[in-house]
Each structure stands twice: as structure tokens, then as C-alpha cells.
Design a protein around this motif. Structure first.
Motif, PDB file in Angstrom:
ATOM      1  N   GLY A   1      -4.059  15.326   2.342  1.00  0.00           N
ATOM      2  CA  GLY A   1      -4.416  16.717   2.393  1.00  0.00           C
ATOM      3  C   GLY A   1      -4.998  17.273   0.885  1.00  0.00           C
ATOM      4  O   GLY A   1      -5.209  18.331   0.571  1.00  0.00           O
ATOM      5  N   ALA A   2      -5.555  16.409  -0.152  1.00  0.00           N
ATOM      6  CA  ALA A   2      -6.273  16.733  -1.292  1.00  0.00           C
ATOM      7  C   ALA A   2      -7.462  17.081  -0.923  1.00  0.00           C
ATOM      8  O   ALA A   2      -8.155  16.938   0.008  1.00  0.00           O
ATOM      9  CB  ALA A   2      -6.134  15.655  -2.190  1.00  0.00           C
ATOM     10  N   ASN A   3      -8.285  18.043  -1.809  1.00  0.00           N
ATOM     11  CA  ASN A   3      -9.355  18.606  -1.687  1.00  0.00           C
ATOM     12  C   ASN A   3     -10.458  17.207  -2.281  1.00  0.00           C
ATOM     13  O   ASN A   3     -10.274  17.211  -3.428  1.00  0.00           O
ATOM     14  CB  ASN A   3      -9.568  19.820  -2.449  1.00  0.00           C
ATOM     15  CG  ASN A   3     -11.127  20.455  -2.285  1.00  0.00           C
ATOM     16  OD1 ASN A   3     -11.833  20.088  -1.374  1.00  0.00           O
ATOM     17  ND2 ASN A   3     -11.340  21.410  -3.054  1.00  0.00           N
ATOM     18  N   ILE A   4     -10.904  16.690  -1.486  1.00  0.00           N
ATOM     19  CA  ILE A   4     -11.984  15.644  -1.911  1.00  0.00           C
ATOM     20  C   ILE A   4     -13.116  16.301  -2.650  1.00  0.00           C
ATOM     21  O   ILE A   4     -14.207  16.498  -1.897  1.00  0.00           O
ATOM     22  CB  ILE A   4     -12.246  14.430  -0.772  1.00  0.00           C
ATOM     23  CG1 ILE A   4     -10.696  14.023  -0.354  1.00  0.00           C
ATOM     24  CG2 ILE A   4     -12.835  13.390  -1.333  1.00  0.00           C
ATOM     25  CD1 ILE A   4      -9.851  13.243  -1.061  1.00  0.00           C
TER      26      ILE A   4
ATOM     27  N   TYR B   1      -8.088   6.856   3.174  1.00  0.00           N
ATOM     28  CA  TYR B   1      -8.176   6.559   4.793  1.00  0.00           C
ATOM     29  C   TYR B   1      -9.268   7.359   5.283  1.00  0.00           C
ATOM     30  O   TYR B   1      -9.883   8.418   4.679  1.00  0.00           O
ATOM     31  CB  TYR B   1      -6.962   6.730   5.181  1.00  0.00           C
ATOM     32  CG  TYR B   1      -5.796   5.785   5.057  1.00  0.00           C
ATOM     33  CD1 TYR B   1      -6.229   4.542   4.917  1.00  0.00           C
ATOM     34  CD2 TYR B   1      -4.379   6.111   4.946  1.00  0.00           C
ATOM     35  CE1 TYR B   1      -5.250   3.515   4.765  1.00  0.00           C
ATOM     36  CE2 TYR B   1      -3.562   5.268   4.903  1.00  0.00           C
ATOM     37  CZ  TYR B   1      -4.121   3.680   4.653  1.00  0.00           C
ATOM     38  OH  TYR B   1      -2.604   2.700   4.544  1.00  0.00           O
ATOM     39  N   PHE B   2      -9.520   7.359   6.532  1.00  0.00           N
ATOM     40  CA  PHE B   2     -10.477   7.855   7.404  1.00  0.00           C
ATOM     41  C   PHE B   2     -10.084   9.474   7.352  1.00  0.00           C
ATOM     42  O   PHE B   2     -10.924  10.410   7.512  1.00  0.00           O
ATOM     43  CB  PHE B   2     -10.249   7.516   8.889  1.00  0.00           C
ATOM     44  CG  PHE B   2      -9.218   7.577   9.455  1.00  0.00           C
ATOM     45  CD1 PHE B   2      -8.664   8.900  10.514  1.00  0.00           C
ATOM     46  CD2 PHE B   2      -8.205   6.695   9.235  1.00  0.00           C
ATOM     47  CE1 PHE B   2      -7.593   9.189  10.810  1.00  0.00           C
ATOM     48  CE2 PHE B   2      -6.877   7.123  10.112  1.00  0.00           C
ATOM     49  CZ  PHE B   2      -6.585   8.264  11.012  1.00  0.00           C
TER      50      PHE B   2
ATOM     51  N   ILE C   1       0.907  -1.111   0.064  1.00  0.00           N
ATOM     52  CA  ILE C   1      -0.109   0.118   0.087  1.00  0.00           C
ATOM     53  C   ILE C   1       0.599   1.220   0.059  1.00  0.00           C
ATOM     54  O   ILE C   1       1.949   1.567   0.630  1.00  0.00           O
ATOM     55  CB  ILE C   1      -0.985   0.138   1.232  1.00  0.00           C
ATOM     56  CG1 ILE C   1      -1.862   1.328   1.138  1.00  0.00           C
ATOM     57  CG2 ILE C   1      -0.124  -0.007   2.497  1.00  0.00           C
ATOM     58  CD1 ILE C   1      -3.073   1.047   2.109  1.00  0.00           C
ATOM     59  N   SER C   2       0.368   2.130  -0.811  1.00  0.00           N
ATOM     60  CA  SER C   2       1.170   3.446  -0.798  1.00  0.00           C
ATOM     61  C   SER C   2       0.174   4.494  -0.539  1.00  0.00           C
ATOM     62  O   SER C   2      -0.886   4.657  -0.880  1.00  0.00           O
ATOM     63  CB  SER C   2       1.599   3.826  -2.358  1.00  0.00           C
ATOM     64  OG  SER C   2       2.336   4.842  -2.459  1.00  0.00           O
TER      65      SER C   2
ATOM     66  N   ILE D   1      -5.294   9.701   0.160  1.00  0.00           N
ATOM     67  CA  ILE D   1      -5.516   8.919  -1.029  1.00  0.00           C
ATOM     68  C   ILE D   1      -4.434   7.793  -1.029  1.00  0.00           C
ATOM     69  O   ILE D   1      -3.156   8.107  -0.990  1.00  0.00           O
ATOM     70  CB  ILE D   1      -5.590   9.845  -2.324  1.00  0.00           C
ATOM     71  CG1 ILE D   1      -6.749  10.743  -2.090  1.00  0.00           C
ATOM     72  CG2 ILE D   1      -5.897   8.751  -3.537  1.00  0.00           C
ATOM     73  CD1 ILE D   1      -6.557  11.891  -3.406  1.00  0.00           C
ATOM     74  N   THR D   2      -4.846   6.658  -1.197  1.00  0.00           N
ATOM     75  CA  THR D   2      -4.051   5.346  -1.268  1.00  0.00           C
ATOM     76  C   THR D   2      -4.276   4.574  -2.437  1.00  0.00           C
ATOM     77  O   THR D   2      -5.129   4.815  -3.302  1.00  0.00           O
ATOM     78  CB  THR D   2      -4.367   4.485   0.112  1.00  0.00           C
ATOM     79  OG1 THR D   2      -5.610   3.710  -0.232  1.00  0.00           O
ATOM     80  CG2 THR D   2      -4.182   5.336   1.495  1.00  0.00           C
ATOM     81  N   PHE D   3      -3.120   3.930  -2.767  1.00  0.00           N
ATOM     82  CA  PHE D   3      -3.270   2.824  -3.710  1.00  0.00           C
ATOM     83  C   PHE D   3      -2.595   1.576  -3.310  1.00  0.00           C
ATOM     84  O   PHE D   3      -1.522   1.714  -2.747  1.00  0.00           O
ATOM     85  CB  PHE D   3      -2.430   3.340  -5.094  1.00  0.00           C
ATOM     86  CG  PHE D   3      -2.605   2.222  -6.219  1.00  0.00           C
ATOM     87  CD1 PHE D   3      -3.667   2.270  -6.972  1.00  0.00           C
ATOM     88  CD2 PHE D   3      -1.751   1.247  -6.522  1.00  0.00           C
ATOM     89  CE1 PHE D   3      -4.000   1.407  -8.071  1.00  0.00           C
ATOM     90  CE2 PHE D   3      -1.995   0.305  -7.436  1.00  0.00           C
ATOM     91  CZ  PHE D   3      -3.076   0.558  -8.202  1.00  0.00           C
TER      92      PHE D   3
END
Length: 164
Positions: free
Chosen positions: A80-83, A106-107, A74-75, A111-113
Motif C-alpha cells: 500500500g505504499a505510494n509508488i 508485485y503486480f 522473499i519478503s 514492495i518485496t525484497f
């Protein structure tokens, strides 16, 4: 180690993964990392990391069933992106296009991959291919995500820490 799963009647049941299986998988992962990613870091307890480009990939050996372990790669792609709906649509469409692995949140909206593979019969090629794919995809898309929604890549967070 145990995990909750559901049986055929949709009842929750506890499944134990024998510690020997976790240990064997951890040893295999460590051996493959030493050969292919000598710069990897080991945190003990089946947790490792590699760095590639602007990303880091965590490798976690986890329990799965009483006959199988899992290896999660997992990366943390962007923090802190604007979702926004635009970003969510972009990520979901990419999930449909990619061969394996998926973007997630995540909570805290990081953003993960990630991609998870079975660990008990893990072979070297499978782990190396998975790690390279997760790293390349994360490294490629972190810049695109920051363009769309702002935030910081893993390397940006490390740069912020180095000013202290």
C-alpha cells in the motif's frame, strides 16, 4: 515441474526439473529450518515461512533446470505504499548498494525484497545466511519505506487481522 527458458537461438524450450530433485531440496530446506528456525511454518509443497522483527520471509522451493532446483527467499516488505519516482529511485539505489538480493514490485505494487539460491547442492550455512540477510534487510528498510511512501509493513497487516 517445468519451466520455459530460451536456448542459444533464442527459442523457447520446456525444461523439466525431476520431482525427486524438488523433493530432495524440500527435505533439505525443512531439515535446516527445523534446526535453525524451529518456529517456522510449513505450508507443504516446498513452501515455508519465518517471522523476524516486523517482517516475514517466505521460502519457496522451485524448479529451475533439468539438473538444478532453486530456493527463493522473499519478503513482502511494504504493502500500500505510494509508488513515486522518489521511492523508485531510493529502491534502485539500494539495489546497487546491497551485496545480494533486490527490491521489487508485485503486480499490486507490494514492495518485496528477495534473493534466490541454487537448491540441489544447498548447504545449511548458505540457507541460514540468505534467510537472515533477507529478514534483516526487509526489517530494516520497511520502516524507511513507510516514512518515504506510507503503506503497511508485514507486522502491521498481521495486527490488522488480529482485531477480528
Amino acid at each position: 515441474m517445468s519451466q520455459m527458458i530460451f536456448n542459444k537461438d533464442d527459442h523457447e524450450v520446456m525444461v523439466e526439473t525431476p520431482p525427486e530433485m524438488i523433493n530432495d531440496t524440500t527435505k533439505k530446506v525443512e531439515k535446516f529450518l527445523e534446526k535453525n528456525f524451529p518456529e517456522h511454518l510449513s505450508f507443504g509443497n516446498g513452501q515455508f515461512t519465518i517471522s523476524r522483527g516486523s517482517t516475514q520471509v517466505m521460502i519457496l522451493v522451485r524448479p529451475f533446470t533439468n539438473k538444478e532446483t532453486s530456493v527463493e527467499c522473499i519478503s513482502q516488505v511494504v504493502t500500500g505504499a505510494n509508488i513515486t519516482p522518489e521511492l523508485m529511485s531510493f529502491l534502485l539505489r539500494k539495489n546497487a548498494e546491497l551485496h545480494f538480493g533486490a527490491f521489487g514490485l508485485y503486480f499490486d505494487n507490494t514492495i518485496t525484497f528477495s534473493h534466490t539460491i541454487a537448491g540441489t547442492n544447498l548447504d545449511e550455512s548458505e540457507l541460514v545466511t540468505t534467510l537472515n540477510a533477507v529478514a534483516v534487510i526487509s526489517d530494516h528498510y520497511d520502516d524507511k519505506i513507510v516514512e518515504i511512501a506510507g503503506g503497511k509493513r508485514a507486522t502491521d497487516l498481521l495486527d490488522d487481522l488480529s482485531i477480528f
